[in-house]
Scaffold this motif. Structure first.
Motif, short mmCIF file in Angstrom:
data_model
loop_
_atom_site.label_atom_id
_atom_site.label_comp_id
_atom_site.label_asym_id
_atom_site.label_seq_id
_atom_site.Cartn_x
_atom_site.Cartn_y
_atom_site.Cartn_z
N LEU A 74 18.96 -2.09 -5.40
CA LEU A 74 17.83 -1.54 -4.96
C LEU A 74 17.73 -1.53 -3.42
CD1 LEU A 74 15.21 -2.94 -7.42
CD2 LEU A 74 15.79 -0.49 -7.34
N CYS A 75 17.35 -0.51 -2.62
CA CYS A 75 17.64 -0.75 -1.13
C CYS A 75 16.30 -1.86 -0.82
CB CYS A 75 17.81 0.57 -0.44
SG CYS A 75 16.24 1.52 -0.18
N GLU A 76 16.43 -2.72 0.04
CA GLU A 76 15.24 -3.27 0.38
C GLU A 76 14.31 -2.79 1.22
OE1 GLU A 76 17.61 -6.63 2.25
OE2 GLU A 76 17.01 -5.78 4.21
N HIS A 77 14.64 -1.64 1.68
CA HIS A 77 13.79 -0.70 2.66
C HIS A 77 12.80 -0.11 1.82
CE1 HIS A 77 16.98 -0.79 5.71
NE2 HIS A 77 16.46 -2.01 5.72
N HIS A 78 12.98 0.72 0.55
CA HIS A 78 12.36 1.41 -0.10
C HIS A 78 12.13 0.84 -1.68
CE1 HIS A 78 13.93 4.03 3.14
NE2 HIS A 78 12.84 4.39 3.38
N MET A 79 12.72 0.07 -1.84
CA MET A 79 13.06 -0.28 -3.20
C MET A 79 13.04 0.94 -4.07
SD MET A 79 9.97 -3.06 -3.29
CE MET A 79 9.94 -3.82 -4.87
N GLN A 114 18.57 -5.21 -1.47
CA GLN A 114 19.78 -5.27 -0.83
C GLN A 114 19.89 -4.30 0.24
OE1 GLN A 114 22.11 -7.26 -0.26
NE2 GLN A 114 22.26 -8.92 -2.09
N ILE A 115 20.61 -4.41 1.53
CA ILE A 115 21.14 -3.33 1.82
C ILE A 115 22.68 -3.20 1.63
CG2 ILE A 115 19.43 -3.23 3.82
CD1 ILE A 115 21.59 -4.21 5.96
N GLN A 116 23.32 -2.28 1.62
CA GLN A 116 24.82 -2.15 1.17
C GLN A 116 25.59 -3.17 2.01
OE1 GLN A 116 25.99 1.74 0.22
NE2 GLN A 116 28.06 1.15 0.68
N GLU A 117 25.51 -3.04 3.32
CA GLU A 117 26.45 -4.08 3.97
C GLU A 117 26.23 -5.42 3.60
OE1 GLU A 117 24.08 -1.75 5.38
OE2 GLU A 117 24.79 -0.61 7.01
N ASN A 118 25.05 -5.97 3.63
CA ASN A 118 24.97 -7.29 3.12
C ASN A 118 25.44 -7.83 1.55
OD1 ASN A 118 23.71 -7.62 5.54
ND2 ASN A 118 21.72 -7.72 4.84
N ARG A 143 25.63 6.12 -3.18
CA ARG A 143 24.68 7.00 -2.97
C ARG A 143 23.14 6.29 -3.07
NH1 ARG A 143 26.76 12.03 -3.41
NH2 ARG A 143 28.74 11.99 -4.53
N HIS A 144 22.37 6.73 -1.98
CA HIS A 144 21.09 6.03 -1.83
C HIS A 144 20.20 7.12 -2.20
CE1 HIS A 144 22.45 2.11 0.46
NE2 HIS A 144 23.65 2.87 0.25
N MET A 145 19.35 6.73 -3.27
CA MET A 145 18.06 7.49 -3.62
C MET A 145 17.15 7.70 -2.46
SD MET A 145 18.92 8.53 -6.36
CE MET A 145 20.55 8.20 -7.02
N CYS A 146 17.08 6.70 -1.53
CA CYS A 146 16.12 7.03 -0.49
C CYS A 146 16.48 8.03 0.47
CB CYS A 146 15.88 5.75 0.35
SG CYS A 146 17.28 5.11 1.11
N MET A 147 17.95 8.43 0.51
CA MET A 147 18.08 9.63 1.23
C MET A 147 18.26 10.78 0.39
SD MET A 147 21.45 8.48 3.83
CE MET A 147 21.78 10.02 4.32
N MET A 148 18.10 10.64 -0.93
CA MET A 148 18.36 12.03 -1.84
C MET A 148 17.04 12.57 -2.19
SD MET A 148 21.68 10.54 -3.85
CE MET A 148 21.83 12.14 -4.92
N MET A 149 16.22 11.61 -2.79
CA MET A 149 14.86 11.87 -3.13
C MET A 149 13.75 12.17 -2.25
SD MET A 149 15.00 9.40 -6.41
CE MET A 149 13.06 9.99 -7.13
N ARG A 150 14.04 11.63 -1.17
CA ARG A 150 12.97 11.73 0.09
C ARG A 150 13.80 11.62 1.35
NH1 ARG A 150 13.33 7.37 2.59
NH2 ARG A 150 11.50 8.02 3.85
N GLY A 151 12.97 11.29 2.43
CA GLY A 151 13.59 11.22 3.61
C GLY A 151 14.33 12.50 4.03
N VAL A 152 15.45 12.16 4.40
CA VAL A 152 16.32 13.32 4.91
C VAL A 152 16.87 14.25 3.84
CG1 VAL A 152 16.97 12.42 7.23
CG2 VAL A 152 18.47 11.96 5.06
N VAL A 158 27.74 9.99 1.08
CA VAL A 158 28.18 8.71 0.36
C VAL A 158 28.33 7.77 1.61
CG1 VAL A 158 30.02 7.42 -0.97
CG2 VAL A 158 29.25 9.79 -1.41
N MET A 159 27.64 6.53 1.49
CA MET A 159 27.91 5.56 2.32
C MET A 159 29.20 4.50 1.77
SD MET A 159 25.28 2.51 3.63
CE MET A 159 25.98 1.28 4.64
N THR A 160 30.23 4.21 2.87
CA THR A 160 30.97 3.41 2.26
C THR A 160 31.12 2.18 3.27
OG1 THR A 160 32.47 5.22 1.90
CG2 THR A 160 33.58 2.94 2.23
#
Ligand SMILES: Nc1nc2c(ncn2[C@@H]2O[C@H](COP(=O)(O)OP(=O)(O)OP(=O)(O)O)[C@@H](O)[C@H]2O)c(=O)[nH]1
Ligand SMILES: [Zn+2]
Length: 185
Positions: A74-79, A114-118, A143-152, A158-160
């Motif tokens: 879960l991303c720590e910015h949007h959960m 989390q954030i992916q880097e950490n 793949r981040h749902m916060c970038m897919m379902m909302r936002g941009v 895909v983030m690597t």
């Protein structure tokens, strides 16, 4: 199930414009609390718990790779979820880790906010700490749902992220071998 968390979910239902007394939603706060606790159960684990002493003596000093470990975090910015796979490699120095424990270490850190880097860094540091390896490499593709379902709303990005320690950082040959074996080069 944590009743306080459930009561907060009831407030969320009200907050999004729902009626928590509606029949279909009566058990939702409890269910959602239970689900969220599961998705965050990495907070209740320690490295000792997840590895359970499964370290075995071995003379092998060849690279061990566990690839395509599926990962739900879960991303720590949007959960919101980010979903992907982790590739983990290490070069043993006398002891190897039980195979399933590599995946358990991934889950222990993925099941937190989390954030992916950490997340990538925490997995690498943990494998290093447990095995005392000559090198550790971790690559995560997600793949981040916060970038897919909302936002941009980008559906295909895909983030690597990667962390290379020891021999993987020092030797481009070792790094290349790893990247080739996980199909990244
Ligand atoms: N580097 C990194 N960024 C992330 C991760 N998960 C989410 N983000 C980003 O965190 C940022 C938060 O930006 P903000 O501008 O504060 O939040 P926002 O208004 O919701 O941003 P948008 O997603 O652009 O709508 C966004 O760019 C997300 O894409 C991650 O694992 N790593
Ligand atoms: Zn996010």
């Amino acid at each position: 199930m944590n009743p306080l968390l459930a009561s907060h979910y009831r407030e969320i239902l009200v907050g999004v414009g729902e009626n928590p007394e509606r029949e279909g939603l009566l058990d939702t706060p409890q269910r959602a609390a239970k689900a969220m606790q599961y998705l965050c159960n990495g907070y209740t684990m320690s490295l000792d718990d997840v590895t359970n002493g499964a370290l075995f003596e071995s003379q092998s000093d060849e690279m061990v790779i566990v690839s395509d470990i599926e990962l739900y975090s879960l991303c720590e910015h949007h959960m919101l979820p980010f979903i992907g796979k982790a590739h983990v490699a290490y070069i043993p120095t006398g002891r190897v880790l039980g195979l399933s424990k590599v995946a358990r270490v991934v889950d222990m850190f993925a099941r937190r906010l989390q954030i992916q880097e950490n997340l990538t860094r925490q997995i690498a540091d943990a494998i290093q700490q447990i095995t005392d390896a000559a090198g550790v490499a971790v690559v995560i593709e997600a793949r981040h749902m916060c970038m897919m379902m909302r936002g941009v709303e980008k559906q295909n990005s895909v983030m690597t992220s990667s962390v290379m320690l020891g021999a993987f950082r020092d030797s481009s040959t070792t790094r290349q071998e790893f990247l080739q074996l996980i199909g990244r080069r």
